[in-house]
Design a protein around this motif. Structure first.
Motif, PDB file in Angstrom:
ATOM      1  N   SER A   1       0.747  -1.106  -0.009  1.00 49.55           N
ATOM      2  CA  SER A   1      -0.104   0.011  -0.075  1.00 49.55           C
ATOM      3  C   SER A   1       0.814   1.185  -0.017  1.00 49.55           C
ATOM      4  CB  SER A   1      -1.025  -0.033   1.385  1.00 49.55           C
ATOM      5  OG  SER A   1      -0.361   0.508   2.346  1.00 49.55           O
ATOM      6  N   ASP A   2       2.270   1.209   0.591  1.00 47.85           N
ATOM      7  CA  ASP A   2       2.901   2.304   0.795  1.00 47.85           C
ATOM      8  C   ASP A   2       3.419   2.643  -0.721  1.00 47.85           C
ATOM      9  OD1 ASP A   2       3.163   2.505   3.167  1.00 47.85           O
ATOM     10  OD2 ASP A   2       4.644   1.219   3.640  1.00 47.85           O
TER      11      ASP A   2
ATOM     12  N   PHE B   1       0.496   3.970  -2.894  1.00 52.04           N
ATOM     13  CA  PHE B   1       0.255   5.408  -2.339  1.00 52.04           C
ATOM     14  C   PHE B   1       1.232   6.206  -3.137  1.00 52.04           C
ATOM     15  CE2 PHE B   1       0.965   8.950   0.510  1.00 52.04           C
ATOM     16  CZ  PHE B   1      -0.162   9.375   0.740  1.00 52.04           C
ATOM     17  N   THR B   2       2.526   5.913  -2.996  1.00 52.95           N
ATOM     18  CA  THR B   2       3.508   6.831  -3.596  1.00 52.95           C
ATOM     19  C   THR B   2       3.567   6.952  -5.200  1.00 52.95           C
ATOM     20  OG1 THR B   2       4.964   6.245  -1.813  1.00 52.95           O
ATOM     21  CG2 THR B   2       5.987   7.029  -3.642  1.00 52.95           C
TER      22      THR B   2
ATOM     23  N   LEU C   1      -1.928   7.173   8.951  1.00 44.47           N
ATOM     24  CA  LEU C   1      -1.236   6.617   7.615  1.00 44.47           C
ATOM     25  C   LEU C   1       0.041   5.795   8.320  1.00 44.47           C
ATOM     26  CD1 LEU C   1      -1.736   9.302   5.247  1.00 44.47           C
ATOM     27  CD2 LEU C   1      -2.895   7.084   5.234  1.00 44.47           C
TER      28      LEU C   1
ATOM     29  N   LYS D   1       3.829   6.695   4.168  1.00 42.17           N
ATOM     30  CA  LYS D   1       2.822   7.302   3.622  1.00 42.17           C
ATOM     31  C   LYS D   1       3.176   9.073   4.411  1.00 42.17           C
ATOM     32  CE  LYS D   1      -0.178   3.710   2.624  1.00 42.17           C
ATOM     33  NZ  LYS D   1      -0.121   2.898   3.842  1.00 42.17           N
TER      34      LYS D   1
ATOM     35  N   THR E   1       7.909  13.534  -3.134  1.00 39.20           N
ATOM     36  CA  THR E   1       7.160  12.477  -3.187  1.00 39.20           C
ATOM     37  C   THR E   1       8.450  11.387  -3.202  1.00 39.20           C
ATOM     38  OG1 THR E   1       5.589  13.344  -4.498  1.00 39.20           O
ATOM     39  CG2 THR E   1       5.555  10.915  -4.098  1.00 39.20           C
TER      40      THR E   1
END
Lengths: 122, 174
Positions: A9-10, A13-14, B103, B107, B145
């Motif tokens: 999920s990380d 997400f990124t 989170l 994240k 990011t």
């Protein structure tokens, strides 16, 4: 067994955020060649120079920024600002691009080539 | 050996974290200047901000960030950049404080990296009164990011290897 350092999920997400930004970037990329360079100091326009003519323009403030227009593009030829981010920007020539020396409050933006330019400079 | 949770040990721990954050920021400056991207930073000091948020809480994390920004500005002889690093640092800590509640660390770190860069760019646009500066925002948000992701992974690794002091206050880190 220890949990994985980076979960799926990380990564999702990124990647989703990065992809969204790339999309925005692709659509906002300046394409049109500019006509003039507008140099501002603390928000006030101190010079508007045509890109077509080679020239050197110096701004004095807390620090010194020497702009050089050569071959239709502008770059910082010299600065004594310890940050040197403006030098790293390199040459700019497309409408909407900018060189920023934040410590000195100096910017150079390229105008011309697009219809909405009058709205920005006026 | 268990660390007693009192004012003095918190004070000592934040002083140590300040020192680590300072050296990370200076290292960051040296590494980042090798890349031809104006305004680019790896955000290594974010490891300390996240660590402080997790085991000391919001006020201490903000305090460490302010002291670190002051010291970095003094040591690099560039006081004019203080405003920019403070704006970015404080806002990213507030964003990460909220994000940590919902989170994962990675994240949170990504959001911290993005908000830090966005805030610095906004500060630059305000100070120079040149909104066109925003054309550069995709570049900085993208690097924020990517760097945030790796800084977050580094943080997760740090949390695994180091037993958090004052575990009573710790926000869940997995």
């Amino acid at each position: 067994m220890q949990k994985k350092l980076i979960t799926k999920s990380d990564i999702v997400f990124t990647v989703v955020i990065a992809a969204a930004i790339l999309l925005v970037w692709f659509f906002t990329l300046p394409h049109a060649e500019g006509k003039t360079v507008v140099i501002r100091q603390n928000g006030e326009i101190v010079a508007t120079l045509p890109l077509a003519e080679d020239a050197i323009y110096e701004v004095d403030g807390t620090y010194r920024n020497v702009f050089e227009i050569r071959g239709g593009s502008v770059h910082i030829a010299e600065t004594d600002c310890p940050n040197r981010q403006c030098e790293k920007t390199g040459s700019i020539s497309r409408a909407g691009e900018a060189i920023v020396c934040a410590p000195n409050g100096v910017t150079a933006t390229i105008a011309g080539g697009e219809a909405d330019v009058d709205g920005i400079t006026g | 050996m268990a660390l007693q949770d009192n004012r003095t040990s918190r004070f000592v721990l934040s002083a140590v974290l300040c020192g680590i954050a300072l050296s990370l920021s200076l290292l960051d400056g040296a590494v980042s200047s090798l890349l031809p991207l104006p305004g680019f930073k790896l955000g290594l000091a974010n490891v300390v901000s996240l660590f402080a948020l997790c085991c000391l809480g919001l006020p201490w994390a903000l305090l460490i960030c302010v002291v670190r920004s002051l010291l970095t500005a003094m040591l690099s002889g560039n006081m004019t950049m203080l405003f920019f690093s403070l704006a970015g640092g404080v806002v990213s800590i507030l964003v990460m404080y909220l994000a940590l509640k919902y989170l994962s660390v990675i994240k949170t770190s990504v959001l911290g990296g993005i908000s830090h860069n966005l805030m610095q760019l906004a500060a630059a646009a305000v100070v120079t009164a040149t909104p066109q500066v925003s054309y550069y925002f995709p570049v900085l948000v993208l690097t924020g990011t990517v760097c945030g992701f790796f800084v977050g992974a580094l943080c997760t690794l740090v949390f695994r290897r180091i037993r958090l002091p004052f575990p009573g206050n710790a926000i869940k880190t997995d």
